[in-house]
Design an enzyme around this catalytic site. Structure first.
Site: not given
Length: 261
Positions: A101, A162, A210
């Protein structure tokens, strides 16, 4: 049955990829991976012990079964193409899969990917035989350039890493999907199962999640929620969602009602 996800000729039954950062413990991470049903797991190389010395503070790889998951090394932390390429080579030399990635974000505040360095690194890594999955801004022009140099996917962000804001870049992602010749995996900013559903229903091939799982009060239950949602959303897309209309459309035709009366 839902069609499999094909990346670089390899077939996956799950369209949910999971990251491994921010979990309260490696044990919780391991259990969440199991609950998610994912088959591809990303790991930031700076958090993994590639020396073989069994560093107890960098032992995340001990909790990820390579027979169950494709381990996707992540070059997060690389400031430029040179650093990203070096990290990918180190991972391959340590015996990790030659998949990567590709992630280059030198700005520590917004963590937005560097398009110029990402394209430069992708060209090098593809020539060296790596299967490259590049993380990018939702830039349709860059996505086409990366496909042209041979990347296995493109991974546009939904919103900053995030942030949990969902698909702020929906209109650009729609263009990327229309032009794509490789799978489109929406990455970053997905903060709820509904965000993942939106991406899959609009035609994205997969999502990478995530923070939404790792930072949940119960990561294992959240992983199960994403698993169910991703499967349902993909099935809805394949079934053929009806078009959105600007006006009402009766479910029972008026003419039929008049005949009965």
């Amino acid at each position: 049955m839902i069609q499999p996800l094909i990346i670089a000729g390899r077939s996956f039954s799950s369209r949910l990829l999971l990251g491994t950062g921010k979990f309260s413990s490696n044990e919780t991470m391991r259990d969440a991976l199991e609950a998610s049903g994912c088959e591809i797991v990303t790991v930031a190389l700076r958090r993994a012990d590639l020396s073989g010395n069994k560093d107890p503070f960098a032992n995340i790889l001990d909790f990820i079964d390579p027979k169950k998951y494709l381990l996707l090394p992540n070059t997060s932390g690389a400031m430029n193409a040179e650093e990203a390429v070096r990290l990918a080579r180190l991972a391959a030399a340590a015996g990790l899969p030659q998949w990567v990635k590709l992630e280059i974000h030198p700005d520590p505040h917004y963590l937005l990917p560097d398009p110029i360095e990402t394209l430069a690194a992708a060209e090098i890594l593809v020539k060296e035989g790596f299967t490259v999955l590049p993380y990018i801004n939702a830039d349709p022009v860059l996505a086409r350039r990366l496909q042209d140099v041979g990347t296995a996917t493109v991974m546009p962000l939904g919103s900053p890493i995030g942030s949990n804001r969902g698909l702020d870049t929906r209109s650009q992602i729609e263009i990327i999907i229309k032009q794509a010749t490789v799978p489109v995996i929406v990455d970053a900013g997905i903060g709820a199962p509904s965000h993942a559903a939106e991406a899959l229903e609009m035609g994205a091939d997969a999502v990478l999640v995530n923070t939404a799982v790792a930072a949940a009060e119960d990561p294992v239950r959240m992983a199960r929620a994403f698993r169910a949602t991703v499967k349902a959303a993909r099935e809805a897309h394949e079934a053929g969602l009806p078009m959105r209309l600007d006006h009402a459309s009766a479910t029972s035709p008026l003419a039929a009602f008049l005949k009965l009366s």
